[in-house]
Motif scaffolding. Structure first.
Motif, PDB file in Angstrom:
ATOM      1  N   ALA A 253      75.910  74.354  -6.246  1.00 21.77           N
ATOM      2  CA  ALA A 253      75.449  75.629  -6.808  1.00 21.77           C
ATOM      3  C   ALA A 253      74.077  75.419  -7.432  1.00 21.77           C
ATOM      4  O   ALA A 253      73.793  74.370  -8.006  1.00 21.77           O
ATOM      5  N   ALA A 254      73.215  76.425  -7.310  1.00 24.94           N
ATOM      6  CA  ALA A 254      71.855  76.317  -7.855  1.00 24.94           C
ATOM      7  C   ALA A 254      71.429  77.666  -8.417  1.00 24.94           C
ATOM      8  O   ALA A 254      72.060  78.701  -8.175  1.00 24.94           O
ATOM      9  N   SER A 255      70.345  77.644  -9.165  1.00 18.55           N
ATOM     10  CA  SER A 255      69.788  78.868  -9.729  1.00 18.55           C
ATOM     11  C   SER A 255      68.722  79.433  -8.795  1.00 18.55           C
ATOM     12  O   SER A 255      68.063  78.682  -8.063  1.00 18.55           O
ATOM     13  N   PRO A 256      68.524  80.751  -8.794  1.00 18.22           N
ATOM     14  CA  PRO A 256      67.430  81.327  -8.002  1.00 18.22           C
ATOM     15  C   PRO A 256      66.085  80.773  -8.474  1.00 18.22           C
ATOM     16  O   PRO A 256      65.927  80.378  -9.631  1.00 18.22           O
ATOM     17  N   ALA A 257      65.123  80.727  -7.565  1.00 23.96           N
ATOM     18  CA  ALA A 257      63.775  80.312  -7.937  1.00 23.96           C
ATOM     19  C   ALA A 257      63.161  81.360  -8.864  1.00 23.96           C
ATOM     20  O   ALA A 257      63.527  82.535  -8.803  1.00 23.96           O
ATOM     21  N   PRO A 258      62.238  80.954  -9.748  1.00 28.23           N
ATOM     22  CA  PRO A 258      61.594  81.922 -10.644  1.00 28.23           C
ATOM     23  C   PRO A 258      60.994  83.084  -9.873  1.00 28.23           C
ATOM     24  O   PRO A 258      60.241  82.896  -8.906  1.00 28.23           O
ATOM     25  N   GLY A 259      61.350  84.301 -10.283  1.00 28.45           N
ATOM     26  CA  GLY A 259      60.822  85.494  -9.646  1.00 28.45           C
ATOM     27  C   GLY A 259      61.466  85.852  -8.324  1.00 28.45           C
ATOM     28  O   GLY A 259      61.066  86.824  -7.679  1.00 28.45           O
ATOM     29  N   GLU A 260      62.461  85.085  -7.892  1.00 33.21           N
ATOM     30  CA  GLU A 260      63.103  85.340  -6.601  1.00 33.21           C
ATOM     31  C   GLU A 260      64.073  86.519  -6.735  1.00 33.21           C
ATOM     32  O   GLU A 260      65.000  86.483  -7.531  1.00 33.21           O
ATOM     33  N   ALA A 261      63.860  87.559  -5.930  1.00 31.18           N
ATOM     34  CA  ALA A 261      64.700  88.750  -5.998  1.00 31.18           C
ATOM     35  C   ALA A 261      66.017  88.505  -5.268  1.00 31.18           C
ATOM     36  O   ALA A 261      66.058  87.769  -4.271  1.00 31.18           O
ATOM     37  N   PRO A 262      67.118  89.087  -5.739  1.00 33.79           N
ATOM     38  CA  PRO A 262      68.394  88.951  -5.035  1.00 33.79           C
ATOM     39  C   PRO A 262      68.312  89.476  -3.609  1.00 33.79           C
ATOM     40  O   PRO A 262      67.642  90.479  -3.342  1.00 33.79           O
ATOM     41  N   GLU A 263      68.969  88.790  -2.699  1.00 30.46           N
ATOM     42  CA  GLU A 263      69.069  89.225  -1.309  1.00 30.46           C
ATOM     43  C   GLU A 263      70.553  89.451  -0.987  1.00 30.46           C
ATOM     44  O   GLU A 263      71.433  88.951  -1.698  1.00 30.46           O
ATOM     45  N   PRO A 264      70.875  90.159   0.081  1.00 38.18           N
ATOM     46  CA  PRO A 264      72.278  90.364   0.441  1.00 38.18           C
ATOM     47  C   PRO A 264      72.994  89.024   0.618  1.00 38.18           C
ATOM     48  O   PRO A 264      72.391  88.061   1.126  1.00 38.18           O
ATOM     49  N   PRO A 265      74.242  88.926   0.202  1.00 34.20           N
ATOM     50  CA  PRO A 265      74.988  87.672   0.357  1.00 34.20           C
ATOM     51  C   PRO A 265      74.954  87.173   1.799  1.00 34.20           C
ATOM     52  O   PRO A 265      75.110  87.941   2.743  1.00 34.20           O
ATOM     53  N   GLY A 266      74.708  85.877   1.959  1.00 34.41           N
ATOM     54  CA  GLY A 266      74.620  85.271   3.285  1.00 34.41           C
ATOM     55  C   GLY A 266      73.207  85.142   3.811  1.00 34.41           C
ATOM     56  O   GLY A 266      72.989  84.533   4.862  1.00 34.41           O
ATOM     57  N   THR A 267      72.221  85.685   3.087  1.00 33.89           N
ATOM     58  CA  THR A 267      70.830  85.594   3.541  1.00 33.89           C
ATOM     59  C   THR A 267      70.281  84.194   3.303  1.00 33.89           C
ATOM     60  O   THR A 267      70.430  83.627   2.221  1.00 33.89           O
ATOM     61  N   LEU A 268      69.645  83.630   4.328  1.00 34.82           N
ATOM     62  CA  LEU A 268      68.957  82.356   4.162  1.00 34.82           C
ATOM     63  C   LEU A 268      67.659  82.597   3.404  1.00 34.82           C
ATOM     64  O   LEU A 268      66.787  83.347   3.864  1.00 34.82           O
TER      65      LEU A 268
END
Length: 329
Positions: A253-268
């Motif tokens: 498990a990891a944290s989103p990158a700074p400023g990274e907007a959520p994407e639909p689950p399963g998105t690379l």
């Protein structure tokens, strides 16, 4: 020193063969091995002996493979070995109450969990999947229930954030062999105290299935990472990659990158230096980092190597898994 014990051994897979090997190297006398009937295996579906049978024959032990132990004649045959005790490890057959009473010292089981947690068929994988920080083996005096007997000896081992089902299996198999010899040594001497299992903390380790190996990226990242590790090497976590399957072998498990907007689950998402980053969680607000994977027709590889060879198949923006079109924005 007290006399060695006469032992009947009952078990089938590799996990059980480790305990048999330890007993054969001990001072105790293994007089017979019981194991499941030979099963078809491989592409040719050739009848293949179990690991326990192969080891027993290698050491000249008589091998018995009854389809059931409920028949009076099977129980009479077992009694003729005049064993002091029976050791049961992942045998795969139910031992009737009448059989449990045949050896004077009863029947001991090597169970791959810290009882009463994870009674049942898949204690190794369920411990990792649940995020347990430790596992172990319990030497248990068998009774008529499912893994409910009194505990005679417990040995513990940690589960780390990178422990896989295969690694824990091998560690517990070795630990189980050491523990059962230690238990028999004690029973042949001054004995062991039997501790009833507490009622609190009972959990059931359901049998693994291939169906549950498909990942749902709407689930939390920590849960998915634990499942990936638990199901390595079987049944192996996977997700749909177009019309193919991508097998996932190691993840965190990891944290989103700074400023990274959520994407639909399963998105690379954009790749890390050594990982595929996949949006997960109900709103795609979490990240699963996969560090080892396998493409169809390929070998299991570190993701850094996989991206060098097949980056076009794993481009950022691709959706993994079976997409629920109604829920897709």
């Amino acid at each position: 020193m007290s006399r060695p014990l006469r032992v009947i051994f009952a078990g089938t897979p590799d996990f059980a063969a480790e305990s048999l090997a330890a007993l054969l190297a001990s001072r105790h006398d293994v007089v017979a091995a019981y194991t499941q009937p030979d099963r078809p295996a491989g592409r040719g579906r050739k009848l293949t002996p179990s690991p326990v049978k192969a080891l027993a024959l290698e050491h000249g032990l008589p091998v018995f493979q009854p389809a059931t132990l409920k028949a009076p004649e099977a129980q009479a045959e077992l009694a003729r070995h005049e064993a002091d005790i029976m050791v049961v490890v992942a045998y795969g057959l139910i031992l009737p109450r009448a059989l449990l009473a045949i050896p004077p010292l009863g029947c001991l089981n090597v169970h791959a969990s810290l009882l009463p947690r994870w009674r049942g068929a898949a204690p190794i994988q369920r411990a990792i999947e649940a995020g347990d920080e430790e596992s172990g083996v319990t030497i248990m005096q068998m009774d008529a229930g499912l893994d409910t007997g009194d505990m005679l000896l417990v040995r513990r081992t940690p589960i780390s954030a990178t422990t896989t089902g295969g690694e824990l299996h091998d560690r517990l198999a070795s630990l189980g062999g050491q523990a059962i010899v230690e238990a028999l040594d004690a029973l042949a001497g001054e004995g062991l105290d039997a501790t009833p299992q507490p009622e609190a903390g009972v959990t059931h380790a359901a049998k693994l299935s291939k169906v549950e190996a498909e990942l749902d990226f709407r689930r939390p990242a920590g849960e998915l990472a634990a499942r990936v590790r638990a199901f390595n090497p079987w049944p192996v976590a996977w997700c749909a990659l177009g019309d193919d399957r991508l097998r996932l072998l190691m993840a965190r498990a990891a944290s989103p990158a700074p400023g990274e907007a959520p994407e639909p689950p399963g998105t690379l998402l954009s790749h890390g230096p050594d990982a595929l980053r996949i949006a997960c969680g109900e709103a795609g607000e979490q990240v699963l980092e996969v560090t080892r994977a396998q493409l169809p027709g390929g070998k299991p590889l570190a993701v850094s190597e996989l991206l060098k060879a097949r980056a076009e198949r794993l481009a950022p923006g691709i959706r993994l898994g079976h997409i629920d079109e109604e829920a897709t924005p």
